[in-house]
Write a protein that holds these residues in place. Structure first.
Motif, PDB file in Angstrom:
ATOM      1  N   THR A 158       0.894  -1.067   0.008  1.00  0.00           N
ATOM      2  CA  THR A 158      -0.059  -0.181   0.103  1.00  0.00           C
ATOM      3  C   THR A 158       0.924   1.314   0.052  1.00  0.00           C
ATOM      4  O   THR A 158       0.658   2.088  -0.546  1.00  0.00           O
ATOM      5  N   ILE A 159       1.877   1.251   0.861  1.00  0.00           N
ATOM      6  CA  ILE A 159       2.855   2.286   0.811  1.00  0.00           C
ATOM      7  C   ILE A 159       3.479   2.599  -0.413  1.00  0.00           C
ATOM      8  O   ILE A 159       3.881   3.631  -1.116  1.00  0.00           O
ATOM      9  N   GLN A 160       3.985   1.527  -1.170  1.00  0.00           N
ATOM     10  CA  GLN A 160       4.503   1.400  -2.251  1.00  0.00           C
ATOM     11  C   GLN A 160       3.684   2.056  -3.514  1.00  0.00           C
ATOM     12  O   GLN A 160       4.200   2.979  -4.547  1.00  0.00           O
ATOM     13  N   LYS A 161       2.366   1.844  -3.341  1.00  0.00           N
ATOM     14  CA  LYS A 161       1.407   2.596  -4.264  1.00  0.00           C
ATOM     15  C   LYS A 161       1.653   4.083  -4.151  1.00  0.00           C
ATOM     16  O   LYS A 161       1.410   4.853  -5.385  1.00  0.00           O
ATOM     17  N   LEU A 162       1.784   4.676  -2.970  1.00  0.00           N
ATOM     18  CA  LEU A 162       1.809   6.002  -2.607  1.00  0.00           C
ATOM     19  C   LEU A 162       3.239   6.658  -3.136  1.00  0.00           C
ATOM     20  O   LEU A 162       3.326   7.716  -3.754  1.00  0.00           O
ATOM     21  N   ASP A 163       4.129   5.588  -2.934  1.00  0.00           N
ATOM     22  CA  ASP A 163       5.251   5.927  -3.698  1.00  0.00           C
ATOM     23  C   ASP A 163       5.422   6.216  -4.791  1.00  0.00           C
ATOM     24  O   ASP A 163       5.940   7.216  -5.720  1.00  0.00           O
ATOM     25  N   LEU A 164       4.544   5.417  -5.800  1.00  0.00           N
ATOM     26  CA  LEU A 164       4.640   5.477  -7.058  1.00  0.00           C
ATOM     27  C   LEU A 164       3.701   6.858  -7.504  1.00  0.00           C
ATOM     28  O   LEU A 164       4.227   7.634  -8.693  1.00  0.00           O
ATOM     29  N   VAL A 165       3.122   7.485  -6.661  1.00  0.00           N
ATOM     30  CA  VAL A 165       2.328   8.623  -7.016  1.00  0.00           C
ATOM     31  C   VAL A 165       3.460   9.642  -6.742  1.00  0.00           C
ATOM     32  O   VAL A 165       3.431  10.694  -7.754  1.00  0.00           O
ATOM     33  N   LEU A 166       4.206   9.645  -5.701  1.00  0.00           N
ATOM     34  CA  LEU A 166       5.373  10.708  -5.767  1.00  0.00           C
ATOM     35  C   LEU A 166       6.167  10.579  -6.810  1.00  0.00           C
ATOM     36  O   LEU A 166       6.882  11.629  -7.366  1.00  0.00           O
ATOM     37  N   LEU A 167       6.684   9.403  -7.294  1.00  0.00           N
ATOM     38  CA  LEU A 167       7.547   9.324  -8.204  1.00  0.00           C
ATOM     39  C   LEU A 167       7.074   9.725  -9.629  1.00  0.00           C
ATOM     40  O   LEU A 167       7.856  10.502 -10.520  1.00  0.00           O
ATOM     41  N   LYS A 168       6.037   9.356 -10.010  1.00  0.00           N
ATOM     42  CA  LYS A 168       5.127  10.129 -11.271  1.00  0.00           C
ATOM     43  C   LYS A 168       5.105  11.394 -11.339  1.00  0.00           C
ATOM     44  O   LYS A 168       5.410  11.909 -12.220  1.00  0.00           O
ATOM     45  N   GLU A 169       4.766  12.113 -10.305  1.00  0.00           N
ATOM     46  CA  GLU A 169       4.775  13.418 -10.156  1.00  0.00           C
ATOM     47  C   GLU A 169       6.123  14.314 -10.297  1.00  0.00           C
ATOM     48  O   GLU A 169       6.271  15.100 -11.031  1.00  0.00           O
ATOM     49  N   PHE A 170       7.238  13.596  -9.535  1.00  0.00           N
ATOM     50  CA  PHE A 170       8.750  14.016  -9.966  1.00  0.00           C
ATOM     51  C   PHE A 170       9.123  13.913 -11.291  1.00  0.00           C
ATOM     52  O   PHE A 170       9.698  14.622 -11.716  1.00  0.00           O
ATOM     53  N   ASP A 171       8.727  12.835 -11.867  1.00  0.00           N
ATOM     54  CA  ASP A 171       9.109  12.621 -13.139  1.00  0.00           C
ATOM     55  C   ASP A 171       8.541  13.609 -14.201  1.00  0.00           C
ATOM     56  O   ASP A 171       9.268  14.145 -15.215  1.00  0.00           O
ATOM     57  N   THR A 172       7.122  13.904 -13.799  1.00  0.00           N
ATOM     58  CA  THR A 172       6.503  14.763 -14.786  1.00  0.00           C
ATOM     59  C   THR A 172       7.185  16.311 -14.578  1.00  0.00           C
ATOM     60  O   THR A 172       7.606  17.035 -15.702  1.00  0.00           O
ATOM     61  N   VAL A 173       7.638  16.551 -13.455  1.00  0.00           N
ATOM     62  CA  VAL A 173       8.200  18.097 -13.174  1.00  0.00           C
ATOM     63  C   VAL A 173       9.416  18.007 -13.886  1.00  0.00           C
ATOM     64  O   VAL A 173       9.917  19.073 -14.472  1.00  0.00           O
ATOM     65  N   CYS A 174      10.293  16.895 -13.550  1.00  0.00           N
ATOM     66  CA  CYS A 174      11.522  16.902 -14.206  1.00  0.00           C
ATOM     67  C   CYS A 174      11.701  17.291 -15.750  1.00  0.00           C
ATOM     68  O   CYS A 174      12.184  17.927 -16.325  1.00  0.00           O
ATOM     69  N   ARG A 175      10.891  16.487 -16.305  1.00  0.00           N
ATOM     70  CA  ARG A 175      10.837  16.654 -17.766  1.00  0.00           C
ATOM     71  C   ARG A 175      10.330  17.800 -18.160  1.00  0.00           C
ATOM     72  O   ARG A 175      10.472  18.610 -19.087  1.00  0.00           O
ATOM     73  N   LYS A 176       9.410  18.543 -17.544  1.00  0.00           N
ATOM     74  CA  LYS A 176       8.884  19.825 -17.687  1.00  0.00           C
ATOM     75  C   LYS A 176       9.880  20.850 -17.731  1.00  0.00           C
ATOM     76  O   LYS A 176       9.799  21.861 -18.461  1.00  0.00           O
ATOM     77  N   ILE A 177      10.728  20.971 -16.673  1.00  0.00           N
ATOM     78  CA  ILE A 177      11.563  22.037 -16.343  1.00  0.00           C
ATOM     79  C   ILE A 177      12.959  21.622 -17.030  1.00  0.00           C
ATOM     80  O   ILE A 177      14.023  22.418 -17.146  1.00  0.00           O
ATOM     81  N   GLY A 178      13.139  20.355 -17.508  1.00  0.00           N
ATOM     82  CA  GLY A 178      14.239  20.038 -18.468  1.00  0.00           C
ATOM     83  C   GLY A 178      15.508  19.860 -17.600  1.00  0.00           C
ATOM     84  O   GLY A 178      16.486  20.074 -17.938  1.00  0.00           O
ATOM     85  N   VAL A 179      15.353  19.019 -16.359  1.00  0.00           N
ATOM     86  CA  VAL A 179      16.666  18.542 -15.822  1.00  0.00           C
ATOM     87  C   VAL A 179      16.433  16.763 -15.704  1.00  0.00           C
ATOM     88  O   VAL A 179      15.332  16.224 -15.869  1.00  0.00           O
ATOM     89  N   GLY A 180      17.547  16.130 -15.718  1.00  0.00           N
ATOM     90  CA  GLY A 180      17.537  14.680 -15.711  1.00  0.00           C
ATOM     91  C   GLY A 180      17.752  14.314 -14.095  1.00  0.00           C
ATOM     92  O   GLY A 180      18.238  14.923 -13.247  1.00  0.00           O
ATOM     93  N   TYR A 181      17.556  12.993 -14.091  1.00  0.00           N
ATOM     94  CA  TYR A 181      17.629  12.311 -12.692  1.00  0.00           C
ATOM     95  C   TYR A 181      17.904  10.746 -13.127  1.00  0.00           C
ATOM     96  O   TYR A 181      17.764  10.363 -14.131  1.00  0.00           O
ATOM     97  N   PHE A 182      17.996  10.070 -12.167  1.00  0.00           N
ATOM     98  CA  PHE A 182      18.389   8.621 -12.041  1.00  0.00           C
ATOM     99  C   PHE A 182      17.900   7.786 -10.754  1.00  0.00           C
ATOM    100  O   PHE A 182      17.970   8.515  -9.957  1.00  0.00           O
TER     101      PHE A 182
END
Length: 544
Positions: free
Chosen positions: A260-284
């Protein structure tokens, strides 16, 4: 996704385990006959709970049982009477002949390995648990006093180890000389008497712990008794009624909670990825998240957070611009947005959730379920220069965390000091607390960042090839093995990963394909967690 429990390969150390089991049966029979309440602790408890046997490959592990002080003394008295039978011997003396602080019973065993017979001694340690004061502040002062007395006594009685057993150099000779001057004239018998008078100061309180020779976890008396019976090897032993201070129960309930906590983690990861692509920064993705992707095809089944890394330039840009694009359900937690956090890295927290651990329970900051964001900085190419650079960076990070961890809230004591020692100890704690709270965390943060980021602006000029993160542990990677980042599918969403993830994992974990032993398949020291109904409904957390 693979389940928590998987087959574990047991190395054949049956001889030592058989000898330990025989010793445990002797203790169990005596305690049952004389109505003495003992319970397994630490490694022995872990083995019984998770394997119904001793810890696999655990010749270095200990078999330890504990009793309350009065019952401990009765058991030791009974064991001396039984020792004449020759089934075991009692180890109760140091090499110097002085009394040991923890008594063991022992039995010889032999192992046939590679056509050689290896002989050894199997032992079971018998420990005493003592009562503690009710207040946590008083517990700290009391246990510090006992530990100081224990340490002083052990230094006295173990002052002169045989020269053949300890490689001597000039530094050790000086330490031995000055220790002899300080402790050699002391009276071990007097210290021993004072120590065991002190441990009996409290009686019939709510909390107990092993405080001789060092403090173990503090447990509530009601969590120990009545004990439960569990089969271990070929004998049944007692374990505490609630044993989560030493280990957790790996059951379907825990797995459901983690998922259940992992499902919430995925919500965070998806939002983070969206913002990174929007402002043009890389991550791993890195750490346990990357390990889970390569070894399990997604989350590590028992991991419950997300780890991502960024080069410092991308990290700074995300901190500066990313918060503008994060949704209202997300909080970018930095030293500027939440000044009470102790971390030198940042987190993205999910509002409407709570994730309470042993570390953050009593700290006042946003404790929502989180994504950890670690900055990576350039380090020297030369291994010798890199080692010195990393040592200095870790030094300043330790300065910061020591400052944070000692900036405690005002201790609460029950009543006035009952002795000069308590008054002095409380006074010293008060002075230290006030002095340390004068040190601004902005200063310790600045001192760390000044060192960690020193080479970033010179990286191109110096031809630097390696970056590293010093938090929470030191990890590094060659930039050529990281960039260009590649898109991967992680639990159904697209995220960024390293160009050569295997090299990074080999550096951090060694043989990362090897599963840890069953009892190590646990997440963080989680006490409790929660998610608001509105958040759970919005992100379909409880949908199948």
């Amino acid at each position: 996704m693979k389940p928590f429990a998987q087959n574990v390969k047991f190395k054949n150390h049956n001889a030592v385990n058989q000898a330990r089991a025989q010793l445990l049966r002797i203790i169990d029979d005596i305690c049952t006959k004389h109505n003495l309440r003992y319970f397994a602790i630490r490694d022995l408890l872990v083995g019984a709970v998770h394997y119904n046997d001793f810890i696999p490959n655990g010749l270095d592990s200990k078999a330890e049982i504990a009793l309350l002080r009065t019952e401990y003394e009765k058991l030791i008295e009974l064991l001396y009477k039984e020792a004449d039978s020759g089934e075991f011997e009692i180890l109760d003396r140091y090499k110097s002949g002085a009394k040991r602080l923890v008594i063991s019973i022992a039995k010889p065993f032999s192992i046939i390995q590679e056509d050689l017979e290896i002989e050894g001694i199997a032992t079971v340690d018998i420990c005493a648990f003592d009562y503690l004061p009710e207040s946590k502040a008083e517990q700290t002062l009391y246990t510090k006093k006992i530990c100081k007395l224990s340490s002083k006594y052990e230094k006295m009685v173990n002052l002169l180890p045989p020269v053949t057993e300890v490689p001597m150099n000039l530094r050790k000779v000086f330490i031995l000389f000055f220790s002899s001057l300080f402790y050699g004239s002391r009276n071990p018998k007097g210290t021993y008497k004072k120590l065991f008078k002190s441990v009996k100061k409290y009686n019939d309180t709510k909390y107990i712990a092993q405080i001789v020779p060092k403090t173990d976890v503090v447990v509530a008396l009601d969590d120990i008794f009545p004990t439960k019976r569990i089969k271990l090897h070929n004998v049944e032993i007692n374990v505490p009624r609630v044993y989560n201070k030493w280990t957790v129960e790996l059951d379907s309930k825990l797995m459901e909670q983690t998922q259940t906590i992992q499902k919430l983690d995925l919500v965070l990861l998806k939002e983070f990825d969206t913002v990174c692509r929007k402002i043009g920064v890389g991550y791993f993705i890195c750490g346990g998240t990357l390990l889970g992707y390569k070894r399990h095809g997604g989350f590590i089944p028992w991991d419950d957070d997300i780890d991502v890394g960024m080069l410092r330039a991308d990290y700074d840009k995300f901190i500066k611009e990313g918060k503008k694009y994060l949704g209202e359900d997300f909080f970018l937690q930095t030293r500027k947005s939440d000044k009470k956090i102790p971390y030198l890295f940042s987190k993205i927290r999910l509002n409407g959730t709570a994730y309470i651990t042993n570390y953050n329970e009593l700290r006042d900051f946003h404790k929502g379920i989180c994504l950890d964001l670690f900055p990576f900085d350039y380090v020297p190419n030369s291994l010798n220069e890199r080692r010195r650079f990393v040592q200095k960076a870790l030094f300043w990070s330790n300065v910061h965390f020591e400052t944070v961890n000692r900036q405690i809230e005002k201790p609460i004591y029950n009543g006035r000091s009952k002795s000069f020692y308590e008054w002095r100890a409380r006074f010293i704690v008060s002075v230290k607390r006030r002095l340390i709270r004068l040190i601004p965390l902005r200063l310790t943060e600045w001192l760390y960042l000044r060192k960690a980021t020193k080479l970033n602006s010179k990286a191109d000029k110096l031809g630097l090839k390696t970056v590293a993160s010093f938090l929470p542990t030191y990890t590094y990677a060659d930039v050529s093995d990281m960039i260009p980042y590649q898109d991967i599918n992680f639990e159904g969403i697209t995220v960024m990963s390293l160009k050569e993830p295997e090299k990074f994992l080999n550096m951090q974990y060694g043989d990362y394909t090897q599963l840890p032993l069953l009892h190590n398949r646990v997440g963080h020291d989680l006490i409790s967690w929660q998610v608001d109904d509105s958040i759970a409904k919005k992100y379909h957390i409880y949908d199948n």
